[in-house]
Scaffold this active site. Sequence first.
Site, PDB file in Angstrom:
ATOM      1  N   ASN A  89       0.859  -1.192   0.000  1.00  0.00           N
ATOM      2  CA  ASN A  89       0.000   0.000   0.000  1.00  0.00           C
ATOM      3  C   ASN A  89       0.888   1.233   0.000  1.00  0.00           C
ATOM      4  O   ASN A  89       2.094   1.126   0.210  1.00  0.00           O
ATOM      5  CB  ASN A  89      -0.949  -0.036   1.211  1.00  0.00           C
ATOM      6  N   ASP A 122      -3.727  -6.661   5.297  1.00  0.00           N
ATOM      7  CA  ASP A 122      -4.623  -7.571   6.017  1.00  0.00           C
ATOM      8  C   ASP A 122      -4.499  -9.017   5.536  1.00  0.00           C
ATOM      9  O   ASP A 122      -4.865  -9.938   6.259  1.00  0.00           O
ATOM     10  CB  ASP A 122      -6.075  -7.090   5.866  1.00  0.00           C
ATOM     11  N   LYS A 151       8.781 -16.303 -11.287  1.00  0.00           N
ATOM     12  CA  LYS A 151       7.928 -15.213 -11.784  1.00  0.00           C
ATOM     13  C   LYS A 151       6.736 -15.793 -12.548  1.00  0.00           C
ATOM     14  O   LYS A 151       6.916 -16.667 -13.412  1.00  0.00           O
ATOM     15  CB  LYS A 151       8.769 -14.317 -12.692  1.00  0.00           C
ATOM     16  N   PRO A 195      -1.801 -11.862  10.680  1.00  0.00           N
ATOM     17  CA  PRO A 195      -2.076 -11.636  12.109  1.00  0.00           C
ATOM     18  C   PRO A 195      -2.286 -10.147  12.360  1.00  0.00           C
ATOM     19  O   PRO A 195      -1.686  -9.314  11.678  1.00  0.00           O
ATOM     20  CB  PRO A 195      -0.784 -12.102  12.792  1.00  0.00           C
ATOM     21  N   ASP A 196      -3.165  -9.812  13.294  1.00  0.00           N
ATOM     22  CA  ASP A 196      -3.310  -8.406  13.710  1.00  0.00           C
ATOM     23  C   ASP A 196      -2.292  -8.170  14.828  1.00  0.00           C
ATOM     24  O   ASP A 196      -2.467  -8.628  15.969  1.00  0.00           O
ATOM     25  CB  ASP A 196      -4.744  -8.128  14.188  1.00  0.00           C
ATOM     26  N   ILE A 197      -1.233  -7.471  14.477  1.00  0.00           N
ATOM     27  CA  ILE A 197      -0.095  -7.313  15.398  1.00  0.00           C
ATOM     28  C   ILE A 197      -0.518  -6.529  16.642  1.00  0.00           C
ATOM     29  O   ILE A 197      -0.245  -6.928  17.778  1.00  0.00           O
ATOM     30  CB  ILE A 197       1.075  -6.604  14.669  1.00  0.00           C
ATOM     31  N   PHE A 213      -3.341   3.254  15.321  1.00  0.00           N
ATOM     32  CA  PHE A 213      -3.639   4.243  14.294  1.00  0.00           C
ATOM     33  C   PHE A 213      -4.755   3.692  13.429  1.00  0.00           C
ATOM     34  O   PHE A 213      -4.845   2.468  13.250  1.00  0.00           O
ATOM     35  CB  PHE A 213      -2.402   4.511  13.428  1.00  0.00           C
ATOM     36  N   LYS A 239     -13.078   0.856  16.689  1.00  0.00           N
ATOM     37  CA  LYS A 239     -11.807   0.129  16.541  1.00  0.00           C
ATOM     38  C   LYS A 239     -11.010   0.170  17.843  1.00  0.00           C
ATOM     39  O   LYS A 239     -10.424  -0.816  18.270  1.00  0.00           O
ATOM     40  CB  LYS A 239     -11.007   0.756  15.405  1.00  0.00           C
ATOM     41  N   LYS A 254     -10.089  -3.267  19.838  1.00  0.00           N
ATOM     42  CA  LYS A 254      -8.703  -3.680  20.055  1.00  0.00           C
ATOM     43  C   LYS A 254      -8.246  -3.413  21.497  1.00  0.00           C
ATOM     44  O   LYS A 254      -7.083  -3.610  21.829  1.00  0.00           O
ATOM     45  CB  LYS A 254      -7.778  -2.981  19.051  1.00  0.00           C
TER      46      LYS A 254
HETATM   47  O1  C5P Z   1      -7.988  -2.686  11.829  1.00  0.00           O
HETATM   48  P1  C5P Z   1      -7.080  -1.694  11.206  1.00  0.00           P
HETATM   49  O2  C5P Z   1      -6.128  -2.289  10.209  1.00  0.00           O
HETATM   50  O3  C5P Z   1      -7.726  -0.472  10.642  1.00  0.00           O
HETATM   51  O4  C5P Z   1      -6.219  -1.170  12.450  1.00  0.00           O
HETATM   52  C1  C5P Z   1      -5.196  -0.259  12.320  1.00  0.00           C
HETATM   53  C2  C5P Z   1      -4.289  -0.385  13.483  1.00  0.00           C
HETATM   54  O5  C5P Z   1      -3.967  -1.745  13.722  1.00  0.00           O
HETATM   55  C3  C5P Z   1      -2.953   0.270  13.213  1.00  0.00           C
HETATM   56  O6  C5P Z   1      -2.452   0.705  14.452  1.00  0.00           O
HETATM   57  C4  C5P Z   1      -2.111  -0.855  12.649  1.00  0.00           C
HETATM   58  O7  C5P Z   1      -0.732  -0.646  12.841  1.00  0.00           O
HETATM   59  C5  C5P Z   1      -2.621  -2.041  13.418  1.00  0.00           C
HETATM   60  N1  C5P Z   1      -2.624  -3.313  12.665  1.00  0.00           N
HETATM   61  C6  C5P Z   1      -1.750  -4.316  13.011  1.00  0.00           C
HETATM   62  N2  C5P Z   1      -1.759  -5.506  12.342  1.00  0.00           N
HETATM   63  C7  C5P Z   1      -2.632  -5.717  11.341  1.00  0.00           C
HETATM   64  C8  C5P Z   1      -3.543  -4.702  10.970  1.00  0.00           C
HETATM   65  C9  C5P Z   1      -3.512  -3.512  11.656  1.00  0.00           C
HETATM   66  O8  C5P Z   1      -0.931  -4.114  13.920  1.00  0.00           O
HETATM   67  N3  C5P Z   1      -2.629  -6.870  10.709  1.00  0.00           N
END
Ligand code: C5P
Length: 405
Positions: free
Chosen positions: A210, A279, A289, A305-307, A323, A337, A341
Site C-alpha cells: 500500500n 490484512d 515469476k 495476524p493483527d499485530i 492508528f 476500533k 482492540k
Molecule cells: O484494523 P485496522 O487495520 O484499521 O487497524 C489499524 C491499526 O492496527 C494500526 O495501528 C495498525 O498498525 C494495526 N494493525 C496491526 N496488524 C494488522 C492490521 C492492523 O498491527 N494486521
Amino acid sequence: MDGLADKRLLLGITGGIAAYKAAELARLLAKRGAQVRVVMTQAACRFIAPATLQALSGKPVLTDLWDERADGGMAHIELTREADAVLIAPASADFISKLATGAADDLLSALCLARACPLLIAPAMNRQMWHNPATQRNAALLVQDGIILLGPASGEQACGEEGMGRMLEAEALADELEGFFQPKPLSGARVLVTAGPTFEAIDPVRGITNPSSGKMGYAVARAAWEAGAEVTLVSGPTCLAPPPHARLIRVTGAREMLEAVNGALDGADIFIGVAAVADYHPLHPNEQKIKKGEGTLTLELAPNPDILAAVAGRPNPPFCVGFAAESENLYQFAELKRQRKKLPLLAANRVQDALGGNESELVLFDDAGAHPLPRAAKIVLARQLIRHLAGLYRPDPAAGRGTPD
Ligand code: C5P
C-alpha cells in the site's frame, strides 16, 4: 515545525571549511522561529564573512572579546545570559580542545566558559583529526562535562578523503536542536513503534502493498525519542533515512513484522502501531515469476495476524496506541476500533490525508472522548500525540511497564 519558536540561540562558528554551512543553519534556525545571535572566531572569519551571518540573523555579529558594542563591555557574559542554548557549528578540533581545558582566550571560548545555559557542539574536521586520541579524549571530556555532541557524520570530506568528521547537515542540526528543547515526559520509558507498509510477495517480483510512506511512524519514533524514551522502530519497506536515535529493525511482510515485534517487546513500556499492515498475504507465493497469460488470474489470500490486537491482548500488555485510516464515518469507526482492540489511545485520520504527504490531520480517541488536532506537519502531530500519550501513561514500577489510568 514548531520547536524553535521564541528560542534565543547563540550560534558560535569556528574555523573550518564547514563554516560555510553555518550560513544555511542560521537561516534555518531563524526560519523555524529562533532568535539567532552569531559569534565567530577569527579563524571562522577566514572561511565566511561576518556580513553574511549578520544579514541572515538580522543582528550584528560579534568576533572580539573586546567588542565595545556589548553592554558594560562584557560580551562574554551578556551574550550567554540572554541565550536559551549555545550551539557551536562547526566546532573545530582546536575549539574542542579549548573547551576541554576551559580556555577562554577569545570571545567564543570565554562565553562558553561563562555560560549559564546548555552547550551543544557539531564537530567538523578531517577524519584523522577526529580519530586522533587527543580529539577523542577531549570529546569524551566534553560529554562528561554535560556538553552535547551532535555528530559528526561519516562521508565525503572537503579534503577529498572519506570518513568520520563531517558536520551534520544544517537541517539535521536544526532538527536536533528542536528535539533538545522538547519536554521529556517519557524519560526512561521504552517505546516500540511499527511504521511503513508491509509487502506480501506474490512471486519474486510482485507483491501486495500500500502507499504508506512510513513518514508518520518515523515521526512518532522521533517524537518519542525527543520525549526522552528509548525507541525501537520496526519498519516495513520505506525510502526514508534510518532515524538517528532509534534501533531500527527492517522487515518486509506482516508475519515478519509480528516476529520482530514479539522479539523486541520484552521490557517495552509502550507500543505504538503506526504501520499500515496488509490484512492478507498470498497463500502460495510462486517461487518463479508468474508468466503473463490470456485468462484471469486468481490469488488465494490468507489473513495476516493483527499485530496490535495481539500485543494489546497479552496478559500484561504495554500501553498500546493504535492508528486508523478511515475513508468514512471517521469518529464512529475509529472509536469502535479502539474499543474492539482494547486500546487506551487511538489516533485516526482520513485515508486521503494519511498517506504519503508531509502533513496530516489527526483525531485522538481515548476514554475521555475525541480530541481533534488541526492540520500540521507530521512531526508536529507526532509530538502532540506523544504529549497526549504521556498524560495518560503511568509507569507501573512492579511490572516495569506502564498502564492506563
Ligand atoms: O484494523 P485496522 O487495520 O484499521 O487497524 C489499524 C491499526 O492496527 C494500526 O495501528 C495498525 O498498525 C494495526 N494493525 C496491526 N496488524 C494488522 C492490521 C492492523 O498491527 N494486521
